[in-house]
Design an enzyme around this catalytic site. Sequence first.
Site, PDB file in Angstrom:
ATOM      1  N   ILE A 126      -3.656  -8.041  -1.480  1.00 54.42           N
ATOM      2  CA  ILE A 126      -3.662  -6.610  -1.173  1.00 54.42           C
ATOM      3  C   ILE A 126      -2.725  -5.995  -2.213  1.00 54.42           C
ATOM      4  O   ILE A 126      -1.507  -6.035  -2.066  1.00 54.42           O
ATOM      5  CB  ILE A 126      -3.189  -6.333   0.264  1.00 54.42           C
ATOM      6  N   PRO A 127      -3.289  -5.459  -3.296  1.00 51.93           N
ATOM      7  CA  PRO A 127      -2.500  -5.116  -4.486  1.00 51.93           C
ATOM      8  C   PRO A 127      -1.713  -3.809  -4.382  1.00 51.93           C
ATOM      9  O   PRO A 127      -2.038  -2.810  -5.026  1.00 51.93           O
ATOM     10  CB  PRO A 127      -3.553  -5.054  -5.583  1.00 51.93           C
ATOM     11  N   CYS A 128      -0.657  -3.809  -3.602  1.00 49.75           N
ATOM     12  CA  CYS A 128       0.172  -2.605  -3.454  1.00 49.75           C
ATOM     13  C   CYS A 128       0.802  -2.158  -4.768  1.00 49.75           C
ATOM     14  O   CYS A 128       1.231  -1.013  -4.876  1.00 49.75           O
ATOM     15  CB  CYS A 128       1.264  -2.837  -2.407  1.00 49.75           C
ATOM     16  N   HIS A 129       0.839  -3.052  -5.747  1.00 49.69           N
ATOM     17  CA  HIS A 129       1.370  -2.633  -7.049  1.00 49.69           C
ATOM     18  C   HIS A 129       0.488  -1.563  -7.680  1.00 49.69           C
ATOM     19  O   HIS A 129       0.924  -0.860  -8.583  1.00 49.69           O
ATOM     20  CB  HIS A 129       1.527  -3.838  -7.984  1.00 49.69           C
ATOM     21  N   ARG A 130      -0.727  -1.393  -7.193  1.00 48.82           N
ATOM     22  CA  ARG A 130      -1.639  -0.374  -7.713  1.00 48.82           C
ATOM     23  C   ARG A 130      -1.413   0.995  -7.077  1.00 48.82           C
ATOM     24  O   ARG A 130      -2.184   1.925  -7.300  1.00 48.82           O
ATOM     25  CB  ARG A 130      -3.085  -0.810  -7.511  1.00 48.82           C
TER      26      ARG A 130
END
Length: 167
Positions: A126-130
């Site tokens: 779940i790419p929260c860095h995006r």
Amino acid sequence: MQMQSNFSAGFSAVIAAPFGAIGIRSEQDRVRELVYLPSSFAPRAPVDQVSERAAKQIVRYLHDPDFQFDLPLMTIGTDFQNRVWQTIASIPRGHVLTYGDIARRVRSAPRAVGQACGANWFPLVIPCHRVTAAGGLGGFANSDDEAGFQIGVKRWLLAHEMVPGYR
């Protein structure tokens, strides 16, 4: 004084990464948690099939930012957090949305979206860095220290995924 590398035993596996390491916790044939760790954590070979599967997929992602994860994840989080995480999971590689963009999509407030990002148990998958702030990088993993380890991880991930401005 105990070295952090001794704490690697708390993980089902620890994988070296260009920015440090990634700890994997597994439970009941599912991934329970992924954790960004500093390089002082010693690598640890996977102790079960699910942590081995996660380790292999993480290594593939670290070599290929287009790699798509397919891992059995524990069911964790509130309904709201899961709505936010589903929205974040739909952001394609090479793109970002702001906390406000996500908030509008889930009909909430940017601060609540930021809190859900900070509660993400499965970074990379779940790419929260995006997710960034409207005026810049924003925080990451409950940290807004622009010189800190977590923000360095976010910068590396965005550069790895070839997001404009982070290459």
